[in-house]
Motif scaffolding. Sequence first.
Motif, PDB file in Angstrom:
ATOM      1  N   LEU B  43     -16.560  17.509 -27.715  1.00  0.00           N
ATOM      2  CA  LEU B  43     -16.207  16.942 -26.412  1.00  0.00           C
ATOM      3  C   LEU B  43     -14.744  16.490 -26.371  1.00  0.00           C
ATOM      4  O   LEU B  43     -14.059  16.677 -25.354  1.00  0.00           O
ATOM      5  CB  LEU B  43     -17.132  15.771 -26.073  1.00  0.00           C
ATOM      6  N   LEU B  83     -28.280  26.616 -28.971  1.00  0.00           N
ATOM      7  CA  LEU B  83     -28.326  25.486 -28.029  1.00  0.00           C
ATOM      8  C   LEU B  83     -27.061  24.641 -28.143  1.00  0.00           C
ATOM      9  O   LEU B  83     -26.530  24.143 -27.147  1.00  0.00           O
ATOM     10  CB  LEU B  83     -29.569  24.632 -28.290  1.00  0.00           C
ATOM     11  N   GLN B  84     -26.563  24.486 -29.355  1.00  0.00           N
ATOM     12  CA  GLN B  84     -25.359  23.661 -29.533  1.00  0.00           C
ATOM     13  C   GLN B  84     -24.097  24.398 -29.113  1.00  0.00           C
ATOM     14  O   GLN B  84     -23.137  23.772 -28.665  1.00  0.00           O
ATOM     15  CB  GLN B  84     -25.256  23.204 -30.995  1.00  0.00           C
ATOM     16  N   VAL B  87     -25.075  26.685 -25.065  1.00  0.00           N
ATOM     17  CA  VAL B  87     -25.553  25.748 -24.045  1.00  0.00           C
ATOM     18  C   VAL B  87     -24.685  24.485 -24.011  1.00  0.00           C
ATOM     19  O   VAL B  87     -24.039  24.190 -23.005  1.00  0.00           O
ATOM     20  CB  VAL B  87     -27.039  25.386 -24.272  1.00  0.00           C
ATOM     21  N   MET B  88     -24.668  23.721 -25.092  1.00  0.00           N
ATOM     22  CA  MET B  88     -23.940  22.455 -25.064  1.00  0.00           C
ATOM     23  C   MET B  88     -22.436  22.672 -24.903  1.00  0.00           C
ATOM     24  O   MET B  88     -21.754  21.854 -24.277  1.00  0.00           O
ATOM     25  CB  MET B  88     -24.219  21.639 -26.336  1.00  0.00           C
ATOM     26  N   ILE B  91     -21.981  23.094 -21.265  1.00  0.00           N
ATOM     27  CA  ILE B  91     -22.312  21.820 -20.600  1.00  0.00           C
ATOM     28  C   ILE B  91     -21.199  20.797 -20.831  1.00  0.00           C
ATOM     29  O   ILE B  91     -20.833  20.039 -19.924  1.00  0.00           O
ATOM     30  CB  ILE B  91     -23.683  21.301 -21.084  1.00  0.00           C
ATOM     31  N   ASN B  92     -20.648  20.763 -22.038  1.00  0.00           N
ATOM     32  CA  ASN B  92     -19.506  19.870 -22.298  1.00  0.00           C
ATOM     33  C   ASN B  92     -18.362  20.161 -21.332  1.00  0.00           C
ATOM     34  O   ASN B  92     -17.712  19.241 -20.822  1.00  0.00           O
ATOM     35  CB  ASN B  92     -19.002  20.048 -23.744  1.00  0.00           C
ATOM     36  N   LEU B  95     -19.437  18.616 -17.949  1.00  0.00           N
ATOM     37  CA  LEU B  95     -19.466  17.146 -17.915  1.00  0.00           C
ATOM     38  C   LEU B  95     -18.049  16.578 -18.006  1.00  0.00           C
ATOM     39  O   LEU B  95     -17.704  15.629 -17.288  1.00  0.00           O
ATOM     40  CB  LEU B  95     -20.340  16.599 -19.054  1.00  0.00           C
ATOM     41  N   LEU B  98     -16.013  17.100 -14.541  1.00  0.00           N
ATOM     42  CA  LEU B  98     -16.469  16.538 -13.261  1.00  0.00           C
ATOM     43  C   LEU B  98     -15.404  15.685 -12.586  1.00  0.00           C
ATOM     44  O   LEU B  98     -15.331  15.620 -11.362  1.00  0.00           O
ATOM     45  CB  LEU B  98     -17.741  15.710 -13.461  1.00  0.00           C
ATOM     46  N   ALA B 131     -31.735  28.016 -20.415  1.00  0.00           N
ATOM     47  CA  ALA B 131     -31.311  26.604 -20.399  1.00  0.00           C
ATOM     48  C   ALA B 131     -30.133  26.421 -19.449  1.00  0.00           C
ATOM     49  O   ALA B 131     -30.089  25.449 -18.682  1.00  0.00           O
ATOM     50  CB  ALA B 131     -30.944  26.152 -21.806  1.00  0.00           C
ATOM     51  N   PHE B 135     -29.849  24.021 -16.250  1.00  0.00           N
ATOM     52  CA  PHE B 135     -28.785  23.011 -16.143  1.00  0.00           C
ATOM     53  C   PHE B 135     -28.080  23.135 -14.802  1.00  0.00           C
ATOM     54  O   PHE B 135     -27.841  22.127 -14.114  1.00  0.00           O
ATOM     55  CB  PHE B 135     -27.788  23.169 -17.291  1.00  0.00           C
ATOM     56  N   ALA B 139     -28.066  20.227 -12.096  1.00  0.00           N
ATOM     57  CA  ALA B 139     -26.802  19.493 -11.909  1.00  0.00           C
ATOM     58  C   ALA B 139     -26.191  19.732 -10.534  1.00  0.00           C
ATOM     59  O   ALA B 139     -25.513  18.853  -9.988  1.00  0.00           O
ATOM     60  CB  ALA B 139     -25.801  19.900 -13.000  1.00  0.00           C
ATOM     61  N   MET B 143     -23.456  17.124  -7.701  1.00  0.00           N
ATOM     62  CA  MET B 143     -22.036  17.287  -8.004  1.00  0.00           C
ATOM     63  C   MET B 143     -21.188  16.385  -7.100  1.00  0.00           C
ATOM     64  O   MET B 143     -21.454  16.271  -5.911  1.00  0.00           O
ATOM     65  CB  MET B 143     -21.615  18.747  -7.803  1.00  0.00           C
TER      66      MET B 143
END
Lengths: 200, 200
Positions: B43, B83-84, B87-88, B91-92, B95, B98, B131, B135, B139, B143
């Motif tokens: 992140l 997933l890490q 996906v993550m 997603i990082n 997030l 934003l 996934a 998401f 999400a 937003m």
Amino acid sequence: MRILVVGAKGDIGQAICAELQPRHEIITAGRTSGDHQVDLTDLASVQALYQAVGPVDAVISAVGEVKFATLAEFTPDQMLFGLQNKVMGQINLVLAGLNVVRDGGSLTLTSGILDRDPVAVGVGAATANAALGGFVKGAAIDMPRGLRLNVVSPGLLDVSAAKYGQFFPGHVPVAATRVGLAYAKCVEGLPNGQVVIVDG
Amino acid sequence: MRILVVGAKGDIGQAICAELQPRHEIITAGRTSGDHQVDLTDLASVQALYQAVGPVDAVISAVGEVKFATLAEFTPDQMLFGLQNKVMGQINLVLAGLNVVRDGGSLTLTSGILDRDPVAVGVGAATANAALGGFVKGAAIDMPRGLRLNVVSPGLLDVSAAKYGQFFPGHVPVAATRVGLAYAKCVEGLPNGQVVIVDG
């Protein structure tokens, strides 16, 4: 049939047992309750569970935690928590069960409505639920010995509405008995690779 | 528009840039290539990327690794890797973005076909792709500042078929130009919360 139900004490788990108990042998498991204790996030614990339970014809999971928060408040760690718990926990149960469940048996997981009908604090659940659907679709085509794999995706249960209904504005609760039937379809029927939707 | 493309050097990234470069300012990023380097699984690295790039109207991700193996060979660690990473990592990017992407801007992620049309070694990809769809759906309803969030889910690109076609028996490759157009639709159009499917 001999059926292992993990998460038997939750609202969904109780609906599953109410439906299947009259005509099958049910062995229950949970983190702190049931005939056997298991931490699904720990593969060794899952393997020990299968060792203790012995041969089964079906495995049903009705477990999996996720974090709830608005998108603005959602952290990567909260998202990863759901992936490690609700997703990887149930995937561990499948991967460790591939050589354990009897020929022609089934594994049935649990996701939920929030990836198709999202709510404000549900992005973690939406991600985890969808991941489980993808896992089932991807894994079902390669199951050994005639095993089948499905995931039941129920809406908010009527019996859970008093506790969680505030987070599901406008959602129509689903009768717990209908949710129980979806698992019976997966165990006693022949679906494979399906996301079995149970909406209100 | 000023558009950040992460993973610009991959086959999909090149299709994105070919489509958008003629009419937008493109800033590229990648793990080891592009104008900026970033590790999406970290992140702090993602935040540093946004700091270095400055304000943008759109963020596009065309990255994400997963492991490929048959179900019998698939380990929990291999699943968690996808997933890490795929996906993550993405997603990082959302997030952390934003509060960075300009009002009314967009974020567009990349998943893939394997959750709707699975292949033998693709259970990790199927799980990760689904996934990301969940998401985005979860999400998008929350937003801030008129931002939009979508995910493009392309089939096997024609330009990738020589390298990966052996794993996709019977799949119809998709023209890279059509894949590029899907990202243009997400950036220049007004979809939100969509899984934009591009099949051959």
